[in-house]
Scaffold this active site. Structure first.
Site, PDB file in Angstrom:
ATOM      1  N   GLY A   5       6.576 -39.009 -25.167  1.00 57.65           N
ATOM      2  CA  GLY A   5       6.126 -39.119 -23.676  1.00 57.65           C
ATOM      3  C   GLY A   5       4.924 -38.428 -23.244  1.00 57.65           C
ATOM      4  O   GLY A   5       3.863 -38.876 -22.632  1.00 57.65           O
TER       5      GLY A   5
ATOM      6  N   ARG B   3       1.505 -33.956 -27.012  1.00 62.74           N
ATOM      7  CA  ARG B   3       2.418 -34.064 -28.228  1.00 62.74           C
ATOM      8  C   ARG B   3       1.744 -34.915 -29.162  1.00 62.74           C
ATOM      9  O   ARG B   3       1.423 -35.054 -30.417  1.00 62.74           O
ATOM     10  CB  ARG B   3       3.766 -34.306 -28.102  1.00 62.74           C
ATOM     11  CG  ARG B   3       4.664 -34.042 -29.347  1.00 62.74           C
ATOM     12  CD  ARG B   3       5.978 -34.616 -29.190  1.00 62.74           C
ATOM     13  NE  ARG B   3       6.685 -33.628 -28.277  1.00 62.74           N
ATOM     14  CZ  ARG B   3       7.829 -33.892 -27.241  1.00 62.74           C
ATOM     15  NH1 ARG B   3       8.468 -35.102 -27.394  1.00 62.74           N
ATOM     16  NH2 ARG B   3       8.345 -32.971 -26.684  1.00 62.74           N
TER      17      ARG B   3
ATOM     18  N   ARG C 165      -6.489 -42.922 -18.431  1.00 60.57           N
ATOM     19  CA  ARG C 165      -5.417 -42.025 -17.339  1.00 60.57           C
ATOM     20  C   ARG C 165      -4.656 -40.737 -18.357  1.00 60.57           C
ATOM     21  O   ARG C 165      -3.759 -40.567 -17.923  1.00 60.57           O
ATOM     22  CB  ARG C 165      -4.319 -42.955 -17.141  1.00 60.57           C
ATOM     23  CG  ARG C 165      -4.736 -44.287 -16.338  1.00 60.57           C
ATOM     24  CD  ARG C 165      -3.683 -45.105 -16.060  1.00 60.57           C
ATOM     25  NE  ARG C 165      -3.778 -46.295 -15.038  1.00 60.57           N
ATOM     26  CZ  ARG C 165      -3.620 -46.335 -13.824  1.00 60.57           C
ATOM     27  NH1 ARG C 165      -2.757 -45.422 -13.190  1.00 60.57           N
ATOM     28  NH2 ARG C 165      -4.043 -47.153 -13.093  1.00 60.57           N
TER      29      ARG C 165
ATOM     30  N   ARG D 204       9.884 -44.126 -31.025  1.00 56.50           N
ATOM     31  CA  ARG D 204       9.972 -43.198 -29.682  1.00 56.50           C
ATOM     32  C   ARG D 204      10.077 -41.758 -30.332  1.00 56.50           C
ATOM     33  O   ARG D 204      11.298 -41.580 -31.057  1.00 56.50           O
ATOM     34  CB  ARG D 204      10.765 -43.519 -28.579  1.00 56.50           C
ATOM     35  CG  ARG D 204      11.044 -42.236 -27.589  1.00 56.50           C
ATOM     36  CD  ARG D 204      11.328 -42.709 -26.285  1.00 56.50           C
ATOM     37  NE  ARG D 204      12.036 -41.640 -25.540  1.00 56.50           N
ATOM     38  CZ  ARG D 204      11.316 -40.422 -25.034  1.00 56.50           C
ATOM     39  NH1 ARG D 204      10.066 -40.254 -25.632  1.00 56.50           N
ATOM     40  NH2 ARG D 204      12.027 -39.538 -24.562  1.00 56.50           N
TER      41      ARG D 204
ATOM     42  N   GLY E  20      10.621 -37.948 -28.753  1.00 56.61           N
ATOM     43  CA  GLY E  20      10.847 -37.367 -27.658  1.00 56.61           C
ATOM     44  C   GLY E  20      11.871 -36.428 -27.651  1.00 56.61           C
ATOM     45  O   GLY E  20      12.686 -35.765 -28.504  1.00 56.61           O
ATOM     46  N   SER E  21      12.104 -35.536 -26.432  1.00 52.96           N
ATOM     47  CA  SER E  21      13.079 -34.450 -26.115  1.00 52.96           C
ATOM     48  C   SER E  21      14.304 -35.257 -25.602  1.00 52.96           C
ATOM     49  O   SER E  21      14.251 -36.260 -24.946  1.00 52.96           O
ATOM     50  CB  SER E  21      12.363 -33.421 -25.702  1.00 52.96           C
ATOM     51  OG  SER E  21      11.797 -33.792 -24.334  1.00 52.96           O
TER      52      SER E  21
ATOM     53  N   GLU F 195      13.277 -43.172 -21.478  1.00 56.17           N
ATOM     54  CA  GLU F 195      12.517 -44.179 -21.801  1.00 56.17           C
ATOM     55  C   GLU F 195      12.971 -45.077 -22.892  1.00 56.17           C
ATOM     56  O   GLU F 195      12.388 -46.254 -22.851  1.00 56.17           O
ATOM     57  CB  GLU F 195      11.014 -43.641 -22.501  1.00 56.17           C
ATOM     58  CG  GLU F 195      10.282 -42.979 -21.450  1.00 56.17           C
ATOM     59  CD  GLU F 195      10.621 -41.361 -21.247  1.00 56.17           C
ATOM     60  OE1 GLU F 195      10.170 -40.907 -20.361  1.00 56.17           O
ATOM     61  OE2 GLU F 195      11.088 -40.993 -22.178  1.00 56.17           O
TER      62      GLU F 195
ATOM     63  N   ASP G  81      17.384 -29.282 -24.403  1.00 59.55           N
ATOM     64  CA  ASP G  81      18.327 -28.663 -23.964  1.00 59.55           C
ATOM     65  C   ASP G  81      19.701 -29.313 -24.011  1.00 59.55           C
ATOM     66  O   ASP G  81      19.901 -30.248 -24.316  1.00 59.55           O
ATOM     67  CB  ASP G  81      17.795 -28.418 -22.551  1.00 59.55           C
ATOM     68  CG  ASP G  81      17.874 -29.752 -21.643  1.00 59.55           C
ATOM     69  OD1 ASP G  81      18.668 -30.188 -21.042  1.00 59.55           O
ATOM     70  OD2 ASP G  81      16.839 -30.643 -22.226  1.00 59.55           O
TER      71      ASP G  81
ATOM     72  N   ARG H 204       8.442 -27.733 -26.575  1.00 57.65           N
ATOM     73  CA  ARG H 204       8.859 -29.255 -26.685  1.00 57.65           C
ATOM     74  C   ARG H 204       7.252 -29.796 -27.165  1.00 57.65           C
ATOM     75  O   ARG H 204       7.489 -30.790 -27.482  1.00 57.65           O
ATOM     76  CB  ARG H 204       9.162 -29.697 -25.271  1.00 57.65           C
ATOM     77  CG  ARG H 204      10.370 -28.900 -24.985  1.00 57.65           C
ATOM     78  CD  ARG H 204      10.928 -29.324 -23.298  1.00 57.65           C
ATOM     79  NE  ARG H 204      11.992 -28.291 -22.745  1.00 57.65           N
ATOM     80  CZ  ARG H 204      12.885 -28.854 -21.950  1.00 57.65           C
ATOM     81  NH1 ARG H 204      12.863 -29.956 -21.500  1.00 57.65           N
ATOM     82  NH2 ARG H 204      13.815 -27.915 -21.293  1.00 57.65           N
TER      83      ARG H 204
END
Length: 237
Positions: free
Chosen positions: A22, A26, A45, A89, A91-92, A184, A207, A220
């Site tokens: 995301g 990263r 963006r 993907r 991610g966290s 996501e 978490d 993260r």
């Protein structure tokens, strides 16, 4: 052929497999620390995208932003306009089971969601999108080889970060074995199936919603290297 959200002028600037966190920072971290011969293909963006090589195979990495509406734009454009074959993907995730610890890895075998976007596709049918089975199999084999603590099961892709879900529904999701919550993956699996592509969601536990443990933000961004390595190892050519 730039799209409204991606700068790349030609599909060859983007690899057939794209790793997508995301956080665009990263993506930058992965490009700088894991890839060779890196070229940047996007900064529109602030959603940074890079292509390079990992162990002689071409791989791209790009941010997706937070939530299904943002990520869904990038998944669609990569699959449909740039002919990307596979998106993984990375991610966290917030763990929903007490026995899942910080920095453990979760691989999503399916994604539940409360997103109304799905209603436009299926009406009252609660469609449950799933990833590519061979990628799950590869992730299991490589995870065992690397000695990682990895949990395989379903996740919930929430439409809200600061949600107000009633405790009874949270407890019911836990009872039915949902491993964690993120924002996501349901869109990724849906769109991969729509465009007949491949997908997988791999996460590091940042978490635990039950125990209230949590990692700091900087960790993260740059600290979840085991997840990054696992994704890069199984990334198809």
């Amino acid at each position: 052929m730039p799209t409204p959200h991606i700068d790349a002028s030609h599909p060859d600037q983007i690899a057939k497999t794209v790793l997508m966190p995301g956080d665009p920072l990263r993506a930058k971290y992965i490009a700088e620390n894991f890839l060779e011969n890196v070229e940047q293909f996007n900064e529109t963006r602030g959603m940074l995208g890079f292509t390079g090589t990992y162990k002689d195979k071409q791989v791209s990495v790009m941010g997706s932003g937070m939530g299904i509406p943002s990520a869904g734009i990038y998944y669609s454009e990569l699959f449909d306009f740039y002919d990307v074959d596979c998106i993984i993907r990375i991610g966290s995730i917030g763990a929903m089971q007490e026995d899942i610890n910080l920095k453990d890895i979760v691989v999503a075998t399916a994604a539940h969601t409360d997103s109304n976007i799905f209603n436009g596709y299926f009406g009252n049918t609660r469609f449950a999108p799933t990833p590519d089975f061979d990628l799950i199999f590869d992730a299991k084999q490589k995870s065992d080889e690397l000695g990682l603590t990895t949990h395989f099961g379903t996740v919930k892709s929430s439409d809200e970060f600061y949600g107000n879900e009633e405790e009874i529904y949270f407890d019911r999701l836990r009872h039915f074995g949902v491993l964690g919550a993120e924002m996501e993956t349901a869109a990724l699996y849906l769109l991969a199936q729509k465009f007949k592509k491949r997908s997988l969601g791999i996460y590091t536990v940042s978490d635990n919603i039950v125990t209230q443990e949590a990692d700091p933000a900087k960790e993260r961004e740059t600290g979840y290297t085991q997840m990054m390595e696992l994704a890069l190892e199984i990334a198809p050519q």
